[in-house]
Design an enzyme around this catalytic site. Structure first.
Site, PDB file in Angstrom:
ATOM      1  N   TYR A  49       2.995   2.655  11.674  1.00  0.00           N
ATOM      2  CA  TYR A  49       1.805   2.584  10.826  1.00  0.00           C
ATOM      3  C   TYR A  49       0.838   1.489  11.275  1.00  0.00           C
ATOM      4  O   TYR A  49       0.052   0.987  10.451  1.00  0.00           O
ATOM      5  CB  TYR A  49       2.220   2.363   9.367  1.00  0.00           C
ATOM      6  CG  TYR A  49       2.661   3.622   8.647  1.00  0.00           C
ATOM      7  CD1 TYR A  49       1.760   4.659   8.403  1.00  0.00           C
ATOM      8  CD2 TYR A  49       3.961   3.774   8.181  1.00  0.00           C
ATOM      9  CE1 TYR A  49       2.140   5.810   7.723  1.00  0.00           C
ATOM     10  CE2 TYR A  49       4.354   4.926   7.507  1.00  0.00           C
ATOM     11  CZ  TYR A  49       3.443   5.938   7.274  1.00  0.00           C
ATOM     12  OH  TYR A  49       3.823   7.065   6.593  1.00  0.00           O
ATOM     13  N   PHE A  57      -1.936  -2.157   1.424  1.00  0.00           N
ATOM     14  CA  PHE A  57      -0.634  -1.542   1.121  1.00  0.00           C
ATOM     15  C   PHE A  57       0.332  -1.558   2.315  1.00  0.00           C
ATOM     16  O   PHE A  57       1.431  -1.020   2.230  1.00  0.00           O
ATOM     17  CB  PHE A  57      -0.834  -0.109   0.606  1.00  0.00           C
ATOM     18  CG  PHE A  57      -1.644   0.796   1.522  1.00  0.00           C
ATOM     19  CD1 PHE A  57      -1.063   1.410   2.618  1.00  0.00           C
ATOM     20  CD2 PHE A  57      -2.989   1.039   1.271  1.00  0.00           C
ATOM     21  CE1 PHE A  57      -1.800   2.251   3.453  1.00  0.00           C
ATOM     22  CE2 PHE A  57      -3.741   1.868   2.098  1.00  0.00           C
ATOM     23  CZ  PHE A  57      -3.124   2.477   3.201  1.00  0.00           C
ATOM     24  N   ARG A  85      -1.469  19.757   6.683  1.00  0.00           N
ATOM     25  CA  ARG A  85      -2.119  18.847   5.724  1.00  0.00           C
ATOM     26  C   ARG A  85      -2.483  19.589   4.433  1.00  0.00           C
ATOM     27  O   ARG A  85      -2.346  19.043   3.341  1.00  0.00           O
ATOM     28  CB  ARG A  85      -3.353  18.194   6.354  1.00  0.00           C
ATOM     29  CG  ARG A  85      -2.946  17.165   7.414  1.00  0.00           C
ATOM     30  CD  ARG A  85      -4.130  16.468   8.028  1.00  0.00           C
ATOM     31  NE  ARG A  85      -4.739  15.488   7.118  1.00  0.00           N
ATOM     32  CZ  ARG A  85      -4.233  14.281   6.885  1.00  0.00           C
ATOM     33  NH1 ARG A  85      -3.099  13.905   7.446  1.00  0.00           N
ATOM     34  NH2 ARG A  85      -4.853  13.449   6.065  1.00  0.00           N
ATOM     35  N   THR A  91      -3.193  12.782  -0.309  1.00  0.00           N
ATOM     36  CA  THR A  91      -2.325  11.588  -0.271  1.00  0.00           C
ATOM     37  C   THR A  91      -1.978  11.144  -1.690  1.00  0.00           C
ATOM     38  O   THR A  91      -0.829  10.847  -1.999  1.00  0.00           O
ATOM     39  CB  THR A  91      -3.052  10.433   0.469  1.00  0.00           C
ATOM     40  OG1 THR A  91      -3.408  10.894   1.767  1.00  0.00           O
ATOM     41  CG2 THR A  91      -2.179   9.197   0.572  1.00  0.00           C
ATOM     42  N   ASN A 112       5.090   9.459  -1.597  1.00  0.00           N
ATOM     43  CA  ASN A 112       4.470  10.782  -1.686  1.00  0.00           C
ATOM     44  C   ASN A 112       5.199  11.842  -0.851  1.00  0.00           C
ATOM     45  O   ASN A 112       4.612  12.804  -0.390  1.00  0.00           O
ATOM     46  CB  ASN A 112       2.965  10.697  -1.357  1.00  0.00           C
ATOM     47  CG  ASN A 112       2.699  10.160   0.036  1.00  0.00           C
ATOM     48  OD1 ASN A 112       3.623   9.832   0.765  1.00  0.00           O
ATOM     49  ND2 ASN A 112       1.438  10.089   0.414  1.00  0.00           N
ATOM     50  N   GLU A 126       2.272   9.890  17.406  1.00  0.00           N
ATOM     51  CA  GLU A 126       3.362   9.917  16.424  1.00  0.00           C
ATOM     52  C   GLU A 126       4.559  10.744  16.920  1.00  0.00           C
ATOM     53  O   GLU A 126       5.703  10.373  16.686  1.00  0.00           O
ATOM     54  CB  GLU A 126       2.838  10.470  15.085  1.00  0.00           C
ATOM     55  CG  GLU A 126       1.840   9.506  14.440  1.00  0.00           C
ATOM     56  CD  GLU A 126       1.323   9.987  13.091  1.00  0.00           C
ATOM     57  OE1 GLU A 126       1.672  11.108  12.659  1.00  0.00           O
ATOM     58  OE2 GLU A 126       0.557   9.217  12.468  1.00  0.00           O
TER      59      GLU A 126
HETATM   60  P1  CMP Z   1       0.751   8.707   4.761  1.00  0.00           P
HETATM   61  O1  CMP Z   1       0.172  10.071   4.917  1.00  0.00           O
HETATM   62  O2  CMP Z   1       2.118   8.482   5.311  1.00  0.00           O
HETATM   63  O3  CMP Z   1      -0.256   7.617   5.408  1.00  0.00           O
HETATM   64  C1  CMP Z   1      -0.294   6.275   4.971  1.00  0.00           C
HETATM   65  C2  CMP Z   1       0.515   6.035   3.741  1.00  0.00           C
HETATM   66  O4  CMP Z   1       0.222   4.857   3.028  1.00  0.00           O
HETATM   67  C3  CMP Z   1       0.270   7.142   2.740  1.00  0.00           C
HETATM   68  O5  CMP Z   1       0.798   8.370   3.200  1.00  0.00           O
HETATM   69  C4  CMP Z   1       0.930   6.549   1.498  1.00  0.00           C
HETATM   70  O6  CMP Z   1       2.336   6.723   1.517  1.00  0.00           O
HETATM   71  C5  CMP Z   1       0.668   5.053   1.682  1.00  0.00           C
HETATM   72  N1  CMP Z   1      -0.310   4.509   0.743  1.00  0.00           N
HETATM   73  C6  CMP Z   1      -0.040   3.618  -0.202  1.00  0.00           C
HETATM   74  N2  CMP Z   1      -1.132   3.284  -0.871  1.00  0.00           N
HETATM   75  C7  CMP Z   1      -2.144   3.981  -0.366  1.00  0.00           C
HETATM   76  C8  CMP Z   1      -3.531   4.070  -0.658  1.00  0.00           C
HETATM   77  N3  CMP Z   1      -4.103   3.361  -1.623  1.00  0.00           N
HETATM   78  N4  CMP Z   1      -4.270   4.914   0.085  1.00  0.00           N
HETATM   79  C9  CMP Z   1      -3.715   5.621   1.084  1.00  0.00           C
HETATM   80  N5  CMP Z   1      -2.388   5.587   1.413  1.00  0.00           N
HETATM   81  C10 CMP Z   1      -1.620   4.769   0.687  1.00  0.00           C
END
Ligand code: CMP
Length: 138
Positions: A49, A57, A85, A91, A112, A126
């Site tokens: 990440y 976060f 997606r 998200t 999520n 990735e």
């Molecule tokens: P993902 O698609 O894995 O990409 C980044 C991750 O950050 C997202 O899913 C969430 O699990 C996490 N996340 C936590 N807080 C936030 C936020 N405010 N906005 C976007 N992603 C978030």
């Protein structure tokens, strides 16, 4: 033909949702061409990440992603990045469309259930983060 990376996150694995997610992938013609279960260390989650390093976060997200096993998969097909997606949903699960994985199962913006690459360049980074070319079915 396009490829994307899918992750069933620690909350999805812990809650016994591997089968549900894989079933939804198969039902929607999202072809699985590689799959493994692994347990990321904190530095591995931080590397994965890295694009989010400056986000508020980041710390919590990388703690969560290294808190338990995940299932990583490579999906292949026409327009698979966008199609996966769409199947995941937004998200933020509160904004996810009906019938999507996150609308059905997510409990939190962070927890999520699933991850999916957002573009061809990120998909390539990735996928190579977890798989070498001999591990992907041709
Ligand atoms: P993902 O698609 O894995 O990409 C980044 C991750 O950050 C997202 O899913 C969430 O699990 C996490 N996340 C936590 N807080 C936030 C936020 N405010 N906005 C976007 N992603 C978030």
């Amino acid at each position: 033909m396009e490829r994307t990376l899918s992750i069933i996150k620690p909350d999805g694995v812990h809650r016994g949702l591997i089968g549900e997610v894989v079933n939804m992938l198969e039902q929607n013609d999202l072809n699985i061409v590689a799959m493994k279960m692994l347990y990321m260390t904190k530095p591995q989650a931080e590397g994965f990440y890295a694009v989010h390093r400056e986000r508020p976060f980041f710390e919590s997200l990388t703690d969560f992603m290294s808190s338990g096993p995940v299932v990583v998969m490579v999906l292949e097909g026409e327009n698979v990045i966008a199609r996966y997606r769409d199947l995941m949903g937004a998200t933020n699960y509160k904004e996810a469309a009906d019938g999507t994985i996150r609308q059905k199962f997510a409990t939190d913006i962070e927890k999520n259930v699933v991850h999916g690459s957002d573009a061809p360049e990120t998909a390539s980074f990735e996928i190579s983060y977890f798989f070498n070319r001999f591990e992907i079915i041709r």
